[in-house]
Design a protein around this motif. Structure first.
Motif, short mmCIF file in Angstrom:
data_model
loop_
_atom_site.label_atom_id
_atom_site.label_comp_id
_atom_site.label_asym_id
_atom_site.label_seq_id
_atom_site.Cartn_x
_atom_site.Cartn_y
_atom_site.Cartn_z
N GLY A 92 -16.69 -10.07 -26.67
CA GLY A 92 -16.54 -11.29 -27.45
C GLY A 92 -15.48 -12.20 -26.88
N PRO A 93 -15.35 -13.37 -27.50
CA PRO A 93 -14.50 -14.41 -26.93
C PRO A 93 -13.01 -14.11 -27.04
CG PRO A 93 -15.32 -15.09 -29.07
CD PRO A 93 -16.01 -13.79 -28.74
N CYS A 94 -12.25 -14.72 -26.17
CA CYS A 94 -10.80 -14.70 -26.30
C CYS A 94 -10.43 -15.64 -27.44
CB CYS A 94 -10.15 -15.14 -24.98
SG CYS A 94 -10.42 -16.89 -24.60
N GLY A 95 -9.16 -15.81 -27.68
CA GLY A 95 -8.77 -16.67 -28.81
C GLY A 95 -8.78 -18.14 -28.48
N GLY A 96 -9.15 -18.49 -27.26
CA GLY A 96 -8.96 -19.89 -26.85
C GLY A 96 -10.19 -20.76 -26.92
N SER A 97 -11.31 -20.18 -27.28
CA SER A 97 -12.55 -20.96 -27.33
C SER A 97 -12.43 -22.06 -28.40
CB SER A 97 -13.69 -20.00 -27.69
OG SER A 97 -14.89 -20.69 -27.81
N GLN A 98 -12.70 -23.29 -28.00
CA GLN A 98 -12.55 -24.43 -28.92
C GLN A 98 -13.83 -25.23 -28.96
OE1 GLN A 98 -9.94 -25.75 -30.70
NE2 GLN A 98 -8.48 -24.13 -30.19
N ARG A 141 -16.30 -24.62 -26.31
CA ARG A 141 -15.90 -24.85 -24.92
C ARG A 141 -14.88 -23.82 -24.47
NH1 ARG A 141 -19.07 -28.37 -22.07
NH2 ARG A 141 -20.17 -29.57 -23.64
N CYS A 142 -14.86 -23.56 -23.18
CA CYS A 142 -13.94 -22.55 -22.62
C CYS A 142 -12.54 -23.12 -22.52
CB CYS A 142 -14.44 -22.14 -21.23
SG CYS A 142 -13.30 -21.03 -20.38
N GLU A 143 -11.55 -22.31 -22.86
CA GLU A 143 -10.18 -22.81 -22.82
C GLU A 143 -9.70 -23.02 -21.38
OE1 GLU A 143 -6.95 -20.48 -24.16
OE2 GLU A 143 -7.48 -18.70 -23.01
N ILE A 144 -10.32 -22.33 -20.45
CA ILE A 144 -9.90 -22.46 -19.05
C ILE A 144 -10.44 -23.77 -18.46
CG2 ILE A 144 -10.07 -21.42 -16.73
CD1 ILE A 144 -8.42 -19.74 -18.67
N ASN A 181 -19.27 -24.46 -21.20
CA ASN A 181 -19.39 -23.77 -22.48
C ASN A 181 -18.63 -22.46 -22.44
OD1 ASN A 181 -21.09 -25.73 -23.50
ND2 ASN A 181 -22.94 -24.66 -22.82
N CYS A 182 -18.07 -22.07 -23.58
CA CYS A 182 -17.58 -20.70 -23.71
C CYS A 182 -18.83 -19.82 -23.75
CB CYS A 182 -16.78 -20.54 -25.00
SG CYS A 182 -16.55 -18.80 -25.43
N ILE A 183 -18.97 -18.97 -22.79
CA ILE A 183 -20.22 -18.21 -22.70
C ILE A 183 -20.35 -17.24 -23.88
CG2 ILE A 183 -19.53 -16.25 -21.24
CD1 ILE A 183 -22.79 -18.29 -20.99
N TRP A 184 -19.21 -16.82 -24.41
CA TRP A 184 -19.29 -15.92 -25.56
C TRP A 184 -19.78 -16.65 -26.81
CZ3 TRP A 184 -20.35 -11.16 -26.23
CH2 TRP A 184 -20.03 -10.24 -25.24
N ARG A 188 -19.81 -15.62 -16.09
CA ARG A 188 -19.73 -16.92 -16.75
C ARG A 188 -18.60 -17.04 -17.77
NH1 ARG A 188 -25.78 -18.37 -18.39
NH2 ARG A 188 -24.82 -20.42 -18.72
N CYS A 189 -17.87 -15.95 -18.02
CA CYS A 189 -16.63 -16.02 -18.80
C CYS A 189 -15.49 -16.02 -17.78
CB CYS A 189 -16.52 -14.81 -19.73
SG CYS A 189 -14.86 -14.65 -20.46
N ALA A 190 -14.57 -16.97 -17.92
CA ALA A 190 -13.48 -17.08 -16.94
C ALA A 190 -12.66 -15.81 -16.87
CB ALA A 190 -12.59 -18.27 -17.32
N LYS A 191 -12.70 -15.00 -17.95
CA LYS A 191 -11.90 -13.76 -17.96
C LYS A 191 -12.79 -12.52 -17.88
CE LYS A 191 -8.65 -16.30 -20.83
NZ LYS A 191 -8.22 -16.56 -22.22
N SER A 192 -14.08 -12.72 -17.69
CA SER A 192 -15.04 -11.61 -17.64
C SER A 192 -14.86 -10.67 -18.84
CB SER A 192 -14.93 -10.82 -16.33
OG SER A 192 -15.31 -11.61 -15.25
N LEU A 193 -14.69 -11.26 -20.00
CA LEU A 193 -14.49 -10.43 -21.20
C LEU A 193 -15.79 -9.75 -21.61
CD1 LEU A 193 -12.22 -12.81 -23.33
CD2 LEU A 193 -11.54 -10.89 -21.89
N MET A 194 -15.67 -8.54 -22.12
CA MET A 194 -16.86 -7.75 -22.44
C MET A 194 -17.10 -7.61 -23.94
SD MET A 194 -18.41 -6.73 -19.76
CE MET A 194 -18.00 -8.10 -18.75
S1 SF4 Z 1 -13.03 -19.46 -23.91
FE1 SF4 Z 1 -14.87 -18.17 -23.80
S2 SF4 Z 1 -15.62 -18.31 -21.66
FE2 SF4 Z 1 -13.52 -19.11 -21.71
S3 SF4 Z 1 -12.25 -17.37 -21.17
FE3 SF4 Z 1 -12.34 -17.40 -23.42
S4 SF4 Z 1 -14.09 -16.10 -23.95
FE4 SF4 Z 1 -14.26 -16.53 -21.75
#
Ligand code: SF4
Ligand code: SF4
Length: 222
Positions: A159-165, A168-171, A176-179, A151-157
């Motif tokens: 915590g979130p990437c820097g793009g969560s706004q 919501r997911c930056e992709i 929702n940003c799952i993180w 459910r994370c577009a980057k399958s991050l393990m």
């Molecule tokens: S915004 Fe959240 S769900 Fe989307 S890629 Fe980044 S960490 Fe993953």
């Protein structure tokens, strides 16, 4: 369950363009629940094939039916109910069903009638969403029951990437940003400190990138 969608009718008509007798075969498992390949959808596809063939100026004999499941060896034997009545099968089961027929019936021509999409659930009427990627090494006990693999577009393990706004997911801002959701859920359940845990380098050998996987249960084998 496995979520699938019927293939475009033009694609299916192309598959059966030289077939005189078609068996459209549904499955009473997951594809019935997600309204892609159950008895109702089988009837609809059978009619569409008849109409499509008619439009092309040819006659196709279309039989329809469904098996309890197409992912179980014992149920594939149910194909004998239509013995001698078809030259090819359009299976409306997920890809597992098509593979099982191909494995067990070496002489039978079988085509996929649906696109198998993902492992998911029904979020609301007519909407299904992916929940699990079948990675073979579940970590939901560490992530509040929400899956970052699927459910994370980057399958991050970690915590979130820097793009969560705004949660919501930056992709794709439609999801929702799952993180963010994991964070909120851990907080709500008094386990916020789990966010600080550094996940070890993940062993992906159980995931689906190294060839077909197998589960063997000694307690069930005979
Ligand atoms: S915004 Fe959240 S769900 Fe989307 S890629 Fe980044 S960490 Fe993953
Ligand atoms: S961690 Fe793996 S097994 Fe667990 S829900 Fe996510 S993809 Fe599925």
């Amino acid at each position: 369950m496995i979520i699938a969608e019927r293939k475009p009718i033009n694609e299916i008509m192309e598959m059966v363009k030289d077939v005189k007798r078609v068996l459209v075969l549904g499955c009473k498992g997951c594809v019935t629940v997600c309204s892609a390949g159950g008895e109702r959808e089988v009837e609809i596809l059978a009619s569409l094939i008849r109409l499509g063939a008619n439009k092309q100026g040819r006659t196709v004999e279309v039989t329809d039916g469904a098996l309890v499941r197409q992912c179980d060896k014992e149920y594939i034997d149910g194909l004998d109910n239509w013995k001698g009545k078809y030259d090819a099968i359009v299976s409306m089961a997920c890809g597992v069903g098509v593979n099982f027929i191909a494995n067990l019936r070496p002489e039978t021509i079988v085509y996929p009638g649906v696109n198998t999409s993902f492992l998911g659930g029904s979020a609301e009427q007519g909407v299904w969403s992916e929940q699990c990627a079948g990675c073979g090494n579940c970590i939901l006990h560490l992530t509040g029951g929400l899956c970052p693999v699927a459910r994370c577009a980057k399958s991050l393990m970690n915590g979130p990437c820097g793009g969560s706004q705004g949660g919501r997911c930056e992709i794709n801002p439609d999801v929702n940003c799952i993180w963010q959701s994991i964070h909120d859920r851990l907080e709500r359940t008094g386990k916020k400190e789990d966010m600080l845990r550094v996940a070890p380098i993940r062993d992906w050998s159980t995931a689906g990138h190294g060839g077909p996987r197998k589960v063997v249960r000694d307690d069930l084998t005979v």
